[in-house]
Design a protein around this motif. Structure first.
Motif, PDB file in Angstrom:
ATOM      1  N   LEU A   1       3.678   2.744   3.913  1.00 11.99           N
ATOM      2  CA  LEU A   1       1.767   1.897   3.606  1.00 11.99           C
ATOM      3  C   LEU A   1       1.219   0.951   4.640  1.00 11.99           C
ATOM      4  N   GLU A   2       0.182   1.566   5.318  1.00 10.22           N
ATOM      5  CA  GLU A   2      -0.573   1.105   6.520  1.00 10.22           C
ATOM      6  C   GLU A   2      -1.304   0.293   5.812  1.00 10.22           C
ATOM      7  N   SER A   3      -1.573  -1.676   6.726  1.00 15.09           N
ATOM      8  CA  SER A   3      -2.050  -2.370   5.665  1.00 15.09           C
ATOM      9  C   SER A   3      -2.525  -3.161   7.543  1.00 15.09           C
ATOM     10  N   ILE A   4      -3.246  -3.460   7.036  1.00 15.38           N
ATOM     11  CA  ILE A   4      -4.293  -4.546   7.988  1.00 15.38           C
ATOM     12  C   ILE A   4      -5.064  -6.065   6.926  1.00 15.38           C
ATOM     13  N   ALA A   5      -4.907  -6.693   7.524  1.00 14.19           N
ATOM     14  CA  ALA A   5      -5.013  -8.562   7.077  1.00 14.19           C
ATOM     15  C   ALA A   5      -7.223  -8.509   7.645  1.00 14.19           C
ATOM     16  N   ALA A   6      -8.220  -8.886   6.386  1.00 10.13           N
ATOM     17  CA  ALA A   6      -9.166  -9.110   6.433  1.00 10.13           C
ATOM     18  C   ALA A   6      -9.251 -10.328   6.764  1.00 10.13           C
ATOM     19  N   PRO A   7     -10.323 -10.791   7.407  1.00 17.41           N
ATOM     20  CA  PRO A   7     -10.823 -12.088   8.012  1.00 17.41           C
ATOM     21  C   PRO A   7     -10.313 -13.348   6.759  1.00 17.41           C
ATOM     22  N   ASP A   8     -10.637 -13.354   6.065  1.00 22.38           N
ATOM     23  CA  ASP A   8     -10.091 -14.114   4.780  1.00 22.38           C
ATOM     24  C   ASP A   8      -8.182 -14.205   4.154  1.00 22.38           C
ATOM     25  N   GLY A   9      -7.703 -13.125   4.630  1.00 27.37           N
ATOM     26  CA  GLY A   9      -6.784 -12.911   4.718  1.00 27.37           C
ATOM     27  C   GLY A   9      -6.113 -11.886   3.296  1.00 27.37           C
ATOM     28  N   THR A  10      -7.280 -11.675   3.013  1.00 29.98           N
ATOM     29  CA  THR A  10      -6.894 -10.364   2.203  1.00 29.98           C
ATOM     30  C   THR A  10      -6.180  -9.251   2.376  1.00 29.98           C
ATOM     31  N   GLU A  11      -5.164  -8.674   1.910  1.00 30.51           N
ATOM     32  CA  GLU A  11      -4.392  -7.731   2.356  1.00 30.51           C
ATOM     33  C   GLU A  11      -5.332  -6.415   2.341  1.00 30.51           C
ATOM     34  N   VAL A  12      -5.385  -5.318   2.972  1.00 26.50           N
ATOM     35  CA  VAL A  12      -6.066  -4.743   2.755  1.00 26.50           C
ATOM     36  C   VAL A  12      -5.184  -3.159   3.062  1.00 26.50           C
ATOM     37  N   LEU A  13      -4.428  -2.543   2.317  1.00 22.17           N
ATOM     38  CA  LEU A  13      -3.927  -1.230   2.023  1.00 22.17           C
ATOM     39  C   LEU A  13      -4.524   0.202   2.020  1.00 22.17           C
ATOM     40  N   PHE A  14      -4.207   1.113   3.694  1.00 22.48           N
ATOM     41  CA  PHE A  14      -4.856   2.441   3.125  1.00 22.48           C
ATOM     42  C   PHE A  14      -4.340   3.881   2.305  1.00 22.48           C
ATOM     43  N   CYS A  15      -4.601   4.014   0.743  1.00 22.73           N
ATOM     44  CA  CYS A  15      -3.713   4.480   0.650  1.00 22.73           C
ATOM     45  C   CYS A  15      -4.499   5.966   0.182  1.00 22.73           C
ATOM     46  N   ALA A  16      -3.621   7.232  -0.672  1.00 22.82           N
ATOM     47  CA  ALA A  16      -3.642   8.427  -0.564  1.00 22.82           C
ATOM     48  C   ALA A  16      -3.142   8.446  -2.244  1.00 22.82           C
ATOM     49  N   THR A  17      -3.892   7.980  -3.473  1.00 23.19           N
ATOM     50  CA  THR A  17      -3.161   8.147  -4.931  1.00 23.19           C
ATOM     51  C   THR A  17      -3.337   9.397  -5.254  1.00 23.19           C
ATOM     52  N   GLY A  18      -1.931   9.696  -5.457  1.00 24.14           N
ATOM     53  CA  GLY A  18      -2.037  10.831  -6.349  1.00 24.14           C
ATOM     54  C   GLY A  18      -1.930  12.487  -5.785  1.00 24.14           C
ATOM     55  N   ARG A  19      -2.363  12.530  -4.482  1.00 26.24           N
ATOM     56  CA  ARG A  19      -2.315  13.926  -3.593  1.00 26.24           C
ATOM     57  C   ARG A  19      -0.892  14.472  -2.620  1.00 26.24           C
ATOM     58  N   PRO A  20      -0.188  15.549  -3.455  1.00 25.73           N
ATOM     59  CA  PRO A  20       0.861  15.892  -3.145  1.00 25.73           C
ATOM     60  C   PRO A  20       1.246  16.185  -1.788  1.00 25.73           C
ATOM     61  N   GLU A  21      -0.395  16.310  -1.091  1.00 27.43           N
ATOM     62  CA  GLU A  21       0.485  16.548   0.654  1.00 27.43           C
ATOM     63  C   GLU A  21       0.634  15.122   1.230  1.00 27.43           C
ATOM     64  N   LEU A  22       0.760  13.819   0.619  1.00 28.19           N
ATOM     65  CA  LEU A  22       0.348  13.053   0.674  1.00 28.19           C
ATOM     66  C   LEU A  22       1.359  12.075  -0.303  1.00 28.19           C
ATOM     67  N   PRO A  23       2.294  10.852   0.595  1.00 26.93           N
ATOM     68  CA  PRO A  23       2.965   9.893   0.012  1.00 26.93           C
ATOM     69  C   PRO A  23       1.580   9.471  -0.638  1.00 26.93           C
ATOM     70  N   SER A  24       2.312   8.929  -2.538  1.00 27.46           N
ATOM     71  CA  SER A  24       1.383   8.227  -3.502  1.00 27.46           C
ATOM     72  C   SER A  24       2.379   6.991  -3.527  1.00 27.46           C
ATOM     73  N   TRP A  25       1.489   5.979  -3.095  1.00 31.51           N
ATOM     74  CA  TRP A  25       1.992   4.909  -3.494  1.00 31.51           C
ATOM     75  C   TRP A  25       2.403   4.409  -5.260  1.00 31.51           C
ATOM     76  N   THR A  26       1.958   5.427  -5.687  1.00 29.03           N
ATOM     77  CA  THR A  26       2.400   5.630  -7.484  1.00 29.03           C
ATOM     78  C   THR A  26       4.152   5.786  -7.021  1.00 29.03           C
TER      79      THR A  26
END
Length: 594
Positions: free
Chosen positions: A376-401
């Motif tokens: 999973l690609e992830s970045i930090a927002a200015p307040d430290g919150t982790e932001v993860l880029f997801c593709a949920t349940g799409r067969p052509e891409l890996p899903s975090w689930t």
């Protein structure tokens, strides 16, 4: 294009400011005179330090109250200028900023101003210096860029040009289209700043409320296009007077400034960046906690089911229809309470989202994952919150689930989805956070609102994917009393349901502790709105708040009590309501204080 920043933008000593500018990636600096005067370093030492950091000194500023004065006064001004030009020679700076006079001794005589500026330029040329003449928005006789240019043009001196400042131009409502009539080689310097639109004295507005391009309400990108159309080839330089910036960490401020220039170049059409991949929704909200039981009990009472567990980490997936909450008992570190620590955003192309974030200087977070975990690609927002880029349940891409083993099915509870997420920001990161989410994630900011907290004003600004109802909504809040609670304030997750009344009855029956709303609030609702028979009584009984917009859109919502640093909100929107119940915020804040 080359990028520069004025030392007045940053906090600290001159050495600290130069270091912050270099580490952020700037090419040059404007040295503000007060910073040099307060430095123990000699001009030669400053020049060497700047060169060692890979920076050029693009401008020395400012010289004030020079032109359109008596000959006696001008003779004294030339004496002062001779000393400054010698200082600039020692610094290795070749351009000086001369601001239009604000002195009561100056006279309204363009010919005299042009003649004296020409003589100043003669002296400057002897020292290898150029003079950039700038119209201050509050100048005594010269307050517009076109007036300043007419004086420079009349002087006709090769070492005299103009400096354009976006704030001074746009704050007065001047039309920047006329900039294209100025020869590019006579635009010696360009200073850039944005500002929120405010009804106040322009001097106070300038000295305290400027911000980086993209953080305010001025069309800085449009002005830049006109400057470039004129043929300007110099640096893009930030000159921002801001009380918060002067107290914040210089490194973060410099990085935020560079991000603003990159985004400005993109908007102006001069720098191609990876296109924004606007998130289409929220995949999950992740709570970090050292004690998962209280939040688990609350989620259960709210109709969520613990449906899955991560195969290698103490992370549980709780679900209620389309709404997903991760409860992470292994990421809290030294934390003793519960907080909203991460958000997963649905994106059509997670890798493209990450490339965009990298191009705009967002810090990528290390991937602390085992070999079998979904990347999973992830970045930090200015307040430290982790932001993860997801593709949920799409067969052509890996899903975090795929990292989770199902333990139960979600119990039927009616349609539920994440409506919005609210993050309370540290006082010195608010504008940075708005710019970050706008540029990196492609979200559009709403107007800033100020709300009454029992102990001060509560500033809030929402961002959303578009004007449409779909896509993620984020709310950034800046609360008063930053030292309180160790500098943190509660964050919250809002869930959308189709029938809030039925949902709340279920919560209460299951033992959920909801926020108690005073009876006075419902007395006021009765005075403000007409309700169908029995509806207001139901709201009063269940602790439901209500708002209605001018188009007739309706918003019903309620809140849970806070667990650690997190609380939940349930909302029901109808009739195209797009707000967040801001009118009810003072009541909610006071109830939470109690």
């Amino acid at each position: 294009m080359r990028k520069s920043i004025a030392t007045v933008c940053l906090s600290g000593t001159l050495t600290e400011k130069l270091t912050a500018a270099a580490r952020a990636g700037f090419d040059g600096v404007e040295i503000f005179e007060n910073d040099l005067l307060a430095s123990p370093l000699t001009p030669e030492e400053i020049a060497a330090r700047t060169a060692d950091l890979g920076l050029s000194i693009d401008l020395y500023q400012p010289m004030r109250d020079i032109e359109a004065v008596s000959e006696e006064d001008f003779t004294r001004n030339l004496r002062r200028a001779r000393h400054k030009f010698e200082l600039m020679r020692r610094l290795g700076a070749d351009t000086v900023l001369v601001c239009s006079s604000v002195s009561p001794r100056a006279v309204d005589d363009d010919s005299l101003a042009a003649e004296q500026l020409s003589r100043l330029a003669d002296l400057a040329r002897e020292s290898g210096v150029r003079v950039a003449y700038e119209a201050l928005a509050w100048g005594r006789h010269v307050s517009t860029y076109d007036h300043a240019w007419r004086i420079v043009e009349a002087a006709g001196h090769p070492a005299l040009g103009t400096c354009l400042d976006s704030f001074h131009i746009l704050s007065r409502g001047s039309d920047p289209k006329g900039i294209e009539d100025i020869p590019g080689e006579k635009i010696f310097f360009l200073q850039l700043a944005d500002a929120p639109r405010m009804a106040m004295d322009v001097l106070q507005w300038s000295r305290h409320h400027r911000c980086f391009p993209g953080q305010g309400g001025l069309d800085v990108a449009g002005l830049l296009r006109h400057v470039l159309n004129a043929g300007y080839e110099g640096p893009l330089s930030l000159e921002v007077f801001n009380d918060v910036f002067r107290q914040a960490d210089a490194g973060r401020t410099a990085l935020d400034g560079l991000r603003s220039l990159l985004a400005l170049e993109e908007t102006a059409g001069v720098l191609p960046l990876p296109a924004p991949v606007v998130p289409s929704g929220v995949a999950f909200a992740e709570l970090a906690t050292s004690d998962p039981e209280p939040v688990g009990a609350l989620l259960t009472a709210l109709g969520f089911t613990r449906t899955a567990r991560h195969h290698g980490k103490p992370v549980d997936l709780w679900a209620r229809d389309e709404a997903r909450v991760l409860v992470n008992a292994g990421a809290a570190g030294r934390r003793t309470d519960t907080t909203l620590a991460a958000v997963g955003l649905e994106t059509a192309d997670p890798e493209a989202s990450a490339r965009r974030a990298e191009a705009l200087l967002a810090p990528a977070l290390p991937k602390r994952r085992s070999a079998q975990d979904v990347p999973l690609e992830s970045i930090a927002a200015p307040d430290g919150t982790e932001v993860l880029f997801c593709a949920t349940g799409r067969p052509e891409l890996p899903s975090w689930t795929d990292d989770f083993a199902r333990t139960a099915d979600s119990a039927p509870a009616g349609r539920t989805a994440i409506d919005h997420l609210a993050f309370t920001q540290p006082w010195h990161h608010f504008d940075e956070a708005v710019l970050f989410h706008r540029t990196v994630l492609g979200l559009s900011p709403h107007d800033t609102v100020e709300l009454a907290d029992p102990y001060g004003l509560f500033r809030s600004r929402a961002l959303s994917a578009s004007s449409a109802a779909d896509g993620p909504r984020l709310v950034l809040n800046l609360a008063p009393s930053p030292e309180e609670d160790g500098g943190t304030r509660a964050r919250h997750v809002a869930f959308a349901v189709d029938d809030l009344v039925a949902a709340v009855r279920g919560f209460r029956a299951a033992g959920a502790r909801l926020l108690q709303i005073p009876a006075n609030y419902y007395d006021d609702l009765e005075a403000r709105f007409d309700f169908p028979e029995g509806e207001l009584e139901t709201f009063r009984e269940l602790g439901i708040l209500y708002d209605r917009d001018e188009q007739g859109g309706e918003f019903r919502h309620c809140y849970t009590e806070t667990v650690g640093q997190v609380f939940f909100e349930f909302v029901q929107r109808s009739g195209g309501y797009r707000g967040f119940g801001a009118a009810n915020a003072p009541v909610r804040l006071a109830a939470q204080r109690r």
